[in-house]
Design a protein around this motif. Structure first.
Motif, PDB file in Angstrom:
ATOM      1  N   TRP A 189     -37.466   8.986  19.970  1.00 45.99           N
ATOM      2  CA  TRP A 189     -36.530   9.862  19.264  1.00 45.99           C
ATOM      3  C   TRP A 189     -35.725   9.081  18.231  1.00 45.99           C
ATOM      4  O   TRP A 189     -35.346   9.638  17.190  1.00 45.99           O
ATOM      5  N   PHE A 190     -35.467   7.818  18.478  1.00 46.14           N
ATOM      6  CA  PHE A 190     -34.657   7.016  17.560  1.00 46.14           C
ATOM      7  C   PHE A 190     -35.446   6.539  16.345  1.00 46.14           C
ATOM      8  O   PHE A 190     -34.873   5.952  15.427  1.00 46.14           O
ATOM      9  N   ASN A 191     -36.747   6.762  16.333  1.00 44.07           N
ATOM     10  CA  ASN A 191     -37.553   6.444  15.157  1.00 44.07           C
ATOM     11  C   ASN A 191     -37.344   7.547  14.121  1.00 44.07           C
ATOM     12  O   ASN A 191     -37.751   8.692  14.333  1.00 44.07           O
ATOM     13  N   PRO A 192     -36.721   7.255  12.978  1.00 44.75           N
ATOM     14  CA  PRO A 192     -36.439   8.313  11.985  1.00 44.75           C
ATOM     15  C   PRO A 192     -37.687   9.055  11.526  1.00 44.75           C
ATOM     16  O   PRO A 192     -37.628  10.262  11.256  1.00 44.75           O
ATOM     17  N   PRO A 195     -31.997  16.625  11.344  1.00 45.06           N
ATOM     18  CA  PRO A 195     -31.698  16.171   9.985  1.00 45.06           C
ATOM     19  C   PRO A 195     -30.380  15.404   9.888  1.00 45.06           C
ATOM     20  O   PRO A 195     -30.257  14.473   9.083  1.00 45.06           O
ATOM     21  N   VAL A 196     -29.405  15.791  10.720  1.00 46.47           N
ATOM     22  CA  VAL A 196     -28.107  15.107  10.698  1.00 46.47           C
ATOM     23  C   VAL A 196     -28.281  13.622  11.042  1.00 46.47           C
ATOM     24  O   VAL A 196     -27.677  12.746  10.424  1.00 46.47           O
ATOM     25  N   TYR A 197     -29.123  13.346  12.024  1.00 48.58           N
ATOM     26  CA  TYR A 197     -29.391  11.955  12.414  1.00 48.58           C
ATOM     27  C   TYR A 197     -30.025  11.187  11.254  1.00 48.58           C
ATOM     28  O   TYR A 197     -29.624  10.059  10.944  1.00 48.58           O
ATOM     29  N   ILE A 198     -31.002  11.799  10.605  1.00 50.98           N
ATOM     30  CA  ILE A 198     -31.687  11.136   9.499  1.00 50.98           C
ATOM     31  C   ILE A 198     -30.732  10.868   8.348  1.00 50.98           C
ATOM     32  O   ILE A 198     -30.689   9.757   7.798  1.00 50.98           O
ATOM     33  N   PHE A 199     -29.951  11.881   7.962  1.00 50.77           N
ATOM     34  CA  PHE A 199     -29.027  11.705   6.840  1.00 50.77           C
ATOM     35  C   PHE A 199     -27.942  10.681   7.176  1.00 50.77           C
ATOM     36  O   PHE A 199     -27.532   9.898   6.310  1.00 50.77           O
ATOM     37  N   SER A 200     -27.493  10.665   8.423  1.00 47.78           N
ATOM     38  CA  SER A 200     -26.468   9.693   8.821  1.00 47.78           C
ATOM     39  C   SER A 200     -26.997   8.267   8.744  1.00 47.78           C
ATOM     40  O   SER A 200     -26.349   7.384   8.188  1.00 47.78           O
ATOM     41  N   VAL A 201     -28.194   8.052   9.296  1.00 49.46           N
ATOM     42  CA  VAL A 201     -28.784   6.715   9.266  1.00 49.46           C
ATOM     43  C   VAL A 201     -29.092   6.297   7.836  1.00 49.46           C
ATOM     44  O   VAL A 201     -28.768   5.174   7.406  1.00 49.46           O
ATOM     45  N   GLY A 202     -29.723   7.195   7.065  1.00 49.56           N
ATOM     46  CA  GLY A 202     -30.106   6.858   5.696  1.00 49.56           C
ATOM     47  C   GLY A 202     -28.917   6.546   4.811  1.00 49.56           C
ATOM     48  O   GLY A 202     -28.922   5.544   4.077  1.00 49.56           O
ATOM     49  N   LEU A 203     -27.885   7.380   4.863  1.00 48.78           N
ATOM     50  CA  LEU A 203     -26.708   7.161   4.012  1.00 48.78           C
ATOM     51  C   LEU A 203     -25.930   5.921   4.446  1.00 48.78           C
ATOM     52  O   LEU A 203     -25.348   5.223   3.605  1.00 48.78           O
TER      53      LEU A 203
END
Length: 273
Positions: free
Chosen positions: A219-222, A245-253
């Motif tokens: 799950w932690f793999n984007p 999507p919130v997880y992805i945007f948080s990690v990416g930003l």
């Protein structure tokens, strides 16, 4: 107390500010044209090959795996199942890799005051994003025109998946742009660390079929979320409630902010090294 800047000075500052802004746009445009000319520039129809090469590679892999796997884990057509995993994966790998090499690629041009590291970053982000979107469109369109997929693609969901891939790609690429230039050994280490992504990002399987506790780790793999969102966009019956999507945007930003902060602080040292 009267201001030290007179109206005449203000009118002189405004054109100077506009000149710097337009100079940056011209620099980005020139870097994009340079990228187009140097990408397969020695071959005929240079940029066409820049698009045709990944399209051909993905199609070839899709055909090969379609012959070996007649029954996909989802749906009835393995080609579209495989493409919904491989397309966003290749989007990430290509864009993040290109962004990570922005300073190294344009280091000679960054010696000129008119060209900044942000110009190099933005030019590579824009050029390679457009290229990958075009590749994605050609792949999915080609499969739909030649095969019976029995899927119902949702444009908004596909766009969200590509946006998620874009954000995590630019975030990882921006941070690696600093790390590759500051620590040359990190480029080789990163290449080794990311090799398993092709296996663990859900290209060949569905996240829901992975047993615990491995499912919790994946799950932690984007890219698991990016691929899951793409699959949800083609298979309406697939719930895919693990996608965040919130997880992805948080990690990416967050990665993007850290990378930009390091580049702003140390870009001169990197150019002089």
């Amino acid at each position: 107390m009267p201001s030290s800047v007179t109206p005449t000075d203000e009118t002189q500052l405004r054109p100077a500010h506009k000149q710097r802004r337009f100079a940056s746009l011209r620099a980005i445009g020139a870097l994009i044209l340079r990228e187009m000319s140097t990408t397969n520039g020695r071959t005929a129809h240079g940029y066409v090959w820049a698009v045709a090469e990944p399209v051909g590679g993905i199609i070839l892999l899709t055909i090969i795996f379609s012959l070996g796997f007649r029954s996909p884990p989802m749906g009835t057509n393995f080609a579209i199942f495989y493409a919904t995993g491989l397309v966003p994966f290749m989007f990430y790998m290509s864009l993040s890799g290109k962004v990570a090499q922005s300073i190294q690629y344009s280091k000679s041009l960054l010696a000129y005051p008119a060209v900044t590291f942000m110009d190099a970053l933005l030019a590579r982000i824009f050029f390679n994003t457009v290229t990958q979107i075009l590749v994605s469109y050609l792949i999915f369109t080609g499969i739909y025109l030649t095969q019976e997929t029995r899927t119902d693609p949702q444009i908004t969901g596909i766009a969200l998946s590509l946006l998620m891939a874009f954000v995590i790609s630019v975030g990882a690429g921006t941070l690696n742009c600093f790390l590759f230039a500051a620590f040359p050994w990190w480029q080789s280490a990163w290449s080794i660390l990311t090799r398993p992504l092709f296996i663990i990002s859900g290209i060949f399987f569905i996240f829901d079929d992975v047993p615990k506790p491995y499912q919790d780790y994946l799950w932690f793999n984007p890219l698991t979320h990016v691929v899951g969102q793409m699959r949800k966009s083609f298979y309406p019956s697939y719930i895919g409630d693990y996608v965040s999507p919130v997880y992805i945007f948080s990690v990416g930003l967050t990665l993007m902010a850290i990378g930009l902060a390091l580049l702003v602080r140390y870009h001169r040292d990197l150019l002089n090294s």
